[in-house]
Scaffold this active site. Structure first.
Site, PDB file in Angstrom:
ATOM      1  CB  CYS A 237       7.843  -2.028  -4.401  1.00 42.15           C
ATOM      2  SG  CYS A 237       9.509  -1.412  -4.264  1.00 42.15           S
TER       3      CYS A 237
ATOM      4  CE1 TYR B  27      14.594   0.670  -2.009  1.00 41.95           C
ATOM      5  CE2 TYR B  27      12.799  -0.674  -2.851  1.00 41.95           C
ATOM      6  CZ  TYR B  27      13.976  -0.563  -2.135  1.00 41.95           C
ATOM      7  OH  TYR B  27      14.535  -1.676  -1.550  1.00 41.95           O
TER       8      TYR B  27
ATOM      9  CE  LYS C 118      17.183  -1.440  -3.883  1.00 41.40           C
ATOM     10  NZ  LYS C 118      18.489  -1.983  -3.450  1.00 41.40           N
TER      11      LYS C 118
ATOM     12  CG  LEU D 273      12.471  -8.891   3.906  1.00 41.79           C
ATOM     13  CD1 LEU D 273      13.950  -8.614   3.653  1.00 41.79           C
ATOM     14  CD2 LEU D 273      12.202 -10.389   3.905  1.00 41.79           C
TER      15      LEU D 273
ATOM     16  CB  SER E 249      11.827  -4.271  -2.400  1.00 45.66           C
ATOM     17  OG  SER E 249      10.453  -4.020  -2.347  1.00 45.66           O
TER      18      SER E 249
HETATM   19  O1  GFB Z   1       5.176  -1.593   5.162  1.00 42.96           O
HETATM   20  P1  GFB Z   1       4.680  -0.619   4.182  1.00 42.96           P
HETATM   21  O2  GFB Z   1       5.106   0.782   4.336  1.00 42.96           O
HETATM   22  O3  GFB Z   1       5.072  -1.229   2.785  1.00 42.96           O
HETATM   23  O4  GFB Z   1       3.070  -0.593   4.208  1.00 42.96           O
HETATM   24  P2  GFB Z   1       4.542  -1.251   1.288  1.00 42.96           P
HETATM   25  C1  GFB Z   1       2.310  -1.759   4.007  1.00 42.96           C
HETATM   26  C2  GFB Z   1       0.829  -1.469   4.203  1.00 42.96           C
HETATM   27  O5  GFB Z   1       0.614  -1.246   5.604  1.00 42.96           O
HETATM   28  C3  GFB Z   1       0.270  -0.246   3.479  1.00 42.96           C
HETATM   29  C4  GFB Z   1      -0.188  -0.102   5.800  1.00 42.96           C
HETATM   30  O6  GFB Z   1      -1.011  -0.544   2.961  1.00 42.96           O
HETATM   31  C5  GFB Z   1       0.156   0.802   4.597  1.00 42.96           C
HETATM   32  O7  GFB Z   1      -0.864   1.743   4.368  1.00 42.96           O
HETATM   33  N1  GFB Z   1       0.111   0.502   7.113  1.00 42.96           N
HETATM   34  C6  GFB Z   1      -0.757   0.565   8.148  1.00 42.96           C
HETATM   35  C7  GFB Z   1       1.255   1.100   7.497  1.00 42.96           C
HETATM   36  N2  GFB Z   1      -0.221   1.220   9.182  1.00 42.96           N
HETATM   37  C8  GFB Z   1       1.026   1.565   8.816  1.00 42.96           C
HETATM   38  C9  GFB Z   1       2.087   2.259   9.483  1.00 42.96           C
HETATM   39  O8  GFB Z   1       1.958   2.709  10.620  1.00 42.96           O
HETATM   40  N3  GFB Z   1       3.256   2.402   8.802  1.00 42.96           N
HETATM   41  C10 GFB Z   1       3.418   1.902   7.522  1.00 42.96           C
HETATM   42  N4  GFB Z   1       4.605   2.067   6.917  1.00 42.96           N
HETATM   43  N5  GFB Z   1       2.435   1.271   6.867  1.00 42.96           N
HETATM   44  C11 GFB Z   1       6.927  -0.272   0.867  1.00 42.96           C
HETATM   45  C12 GFB Z   1       7.491   0.432  -0.345  1.00 42.96           C
HETATM   46  O9  GFB Z   1       5.619  -0.451   0.498  1.00 42.96           O
HETATM   47  O10 GFB Z   1       7.463  -1.558   1.124  1.00 42.96           O
HETATM   48  C13 GFB Z   1       8.929   0.158  -0.568  1.00 42.96           C
HETATM   49  O11 GFB Z   1       7.160   1.796  -0.258  1.00 42.96           O
HETATM   50  C14 GFB Z   1       9.327  -1.281  -0.355  1.00 42.96           C
HETATM   51  O12 GFB Z   1       9.296   0.567  -1.832  1.00 42.96           O
HETATM   52  C15 GFB Z   1       8.798  -1.814   0.926  1.00 42.96           C
HETATM   53  O13 GFB Z   1       8.905  -2.090  -1.428  1.00 42.96           O
HETATM   54  C16 GFB Z   1       9.068  -3.307   1.144  1.00 42.96           C
HETATM   55  O14 GFB Z   1       4.518  -2.691   0.914  1.00 42.96           O
HETATM   56  O15 GFB Z   1       3.279  -0.517   1.054  1.00 42.96           O
END
Ligand code: GFB
Length: 311
Positions: A105, A132, A136, A162, A103
């Site tokens: 990250c 994580y 990776k 994705l 990923s």
């Molecule tokens: O999708 P997400 O968890 O991935 O969050 P990351 C992306 C952004 O969306 C962050 C915001 O700035 C979150 O604060 N967000 C807003 C939310 N509302 C929500 C919600 O209800 N749920 C979530 N989950 N986010 C992950 C990594 O990071 O992405 C992993 O922790 C991995 O390691 C993955 O790389 C692809 O891009 O922040």
């Protein structure tokens, strides 16, 4: 390609790789009950039996920012176990091609944008997903070392964020596309006046439909790119605020969007430089709004059948 193993064939990416398999490909998609990829001996025995020519490593412990930050121990250790066991067993069995998936990250939190493959290991990681990311990065280096020492075509593809059919829609562990699709849908059905979105809305993310990722996987196997690390993305990002507005439009939610600043933002921006993938002849195809609409149609249909993961 005579025979292919998809490790993690029940997940978002694994299922898409299976959907996009070229006709007449012999594909193995074992369940966790058939083979536990954390177990090196069991993995080696399984590979010896089926003898695939290509292995896709889509098996991993994955989750959104909430799950990643709370369960660093599991994200670090389980991913190390899965990938060490598959990559080392595949090397032991002289499997000719292996695609390791990670990923975006893995790159430093403040890497220059768009992030090129050369940024790897040039700075500190985003703390919310350090466990994580460290796992990776170890997998990328192991694939490279196996290529260099054993001459096997093991390489790594790093997708951007994705989304798509068969994503995890669990309230606590989902990524933002599935989380917001579910929340806007439920608010629309219940007639709620507002929906809460985590963070400030200012972070920027690059979103890609999982079918584009699957097409990249098959394409890069044909390119014979042993030892490489290749970014896979669209080359375009948007803010979480813009993304939330687009999701509201796709779902048909007409109420207000409210940001909860007590929740983490994560990395401010992580837009991938995809020029290497382009130079190897691959490009994404699915536009974001079109991809989200298609995924929403799948979600509504899957809900009626009770087939949505995390519900
Ligand atoms: O999708 P997400 O968890 O991935 O969050 P990351 C992306 C952004 O969306 C962050 C915001 O700035 C979150 O604060 N967000 C807003 C939310 N509302 C929500 C919600 O209800 N749920 C979530 N989950 N986010 C992950 C990594 O990071 O992405 C992993 O922790 C991995 O390691 C993955 O790389 C692809 O891009 O922040």
């Amino acid at each position: 390609m005579s025979s292919v193993l998809i490790a993690g064939s029940n997940g978002l990416v694994g299922r898409a790789i299976l959907r996009k398999a070229p006709p007449r490909t012999d594909v193995w998609t074992p369940s966790r009950r058939e083979v536990d990829f954390k177990d090196y001996e069991a993995t080696k025995k399984y590979l010896k039996e089926i003898r695939p020519s290509v292995v896709f490593v889509a098996a991993a412990k994955v989750g959104g920012i909430g799950a990643n930050s709370r369960f660093q121990k599991e994200f670090l250790s389980e991913n190390l176990m899965i990938q060490n066991s598959i990559l080392l067993a595949a090397a032991d069995q002289h499997i000719s091609t292996l695609v390791f998936l990670g990923s975006s990250c893995i790159y430093p939190k403040l890497a220059p944008q768009p992030i090129s493959e050369e940024s790897l290991l040039t700075g500190a990681l985003e703390p919310t997903n350090e466990g994580y990311a460290i796992a990776k990065i170890a997998g990328i280096r192991l694939a490279k070392a196996i290529f260099e020492q054993d001459g096997l075509k093991f390489f790594s593809l790093m997708p951007t964020n994705l989304y798509g059919p068969n994503d995890n829609f669990d309230k606590y562990s989902s990524h933002v596309p599935a989380a917001l699709m579910r929340r806007f849908h439920e608010a629309k059905i219940n007639g709620d006046p507002e929906v809460i979105v985590w963070g400030t809305g200012t972070p920027r993310r690059e979103f890609m439909h999982v079918d584009d990722m699957a097409s990249a996987c098959w394409h890069m196997v044909d390119q014979q790119v042993g030892g490489e690390l290749i970014n896979i993305g669209t080359g375009v990002d948007i803010s979480i605020l813009e993304f939330a507005m687009l999701m509201a439009k796709v779902v048909g939610f007409k109420g207000e969007v409210v940001f909860d600043g007590s929740k983490p933002d994560g990395t401010p921006r992580k837009l991938l430089d995809v020029s290497k993938a382009h130079s190897l002849g691959w490009r994404h195809r699915i536009n974001l709004e079109e991809g989200l609409s298609q995924t929403y149609a799948w979600f509504v249909d899957a809900l009626t059948k009770g087939e949505v993961r995390g519900y």
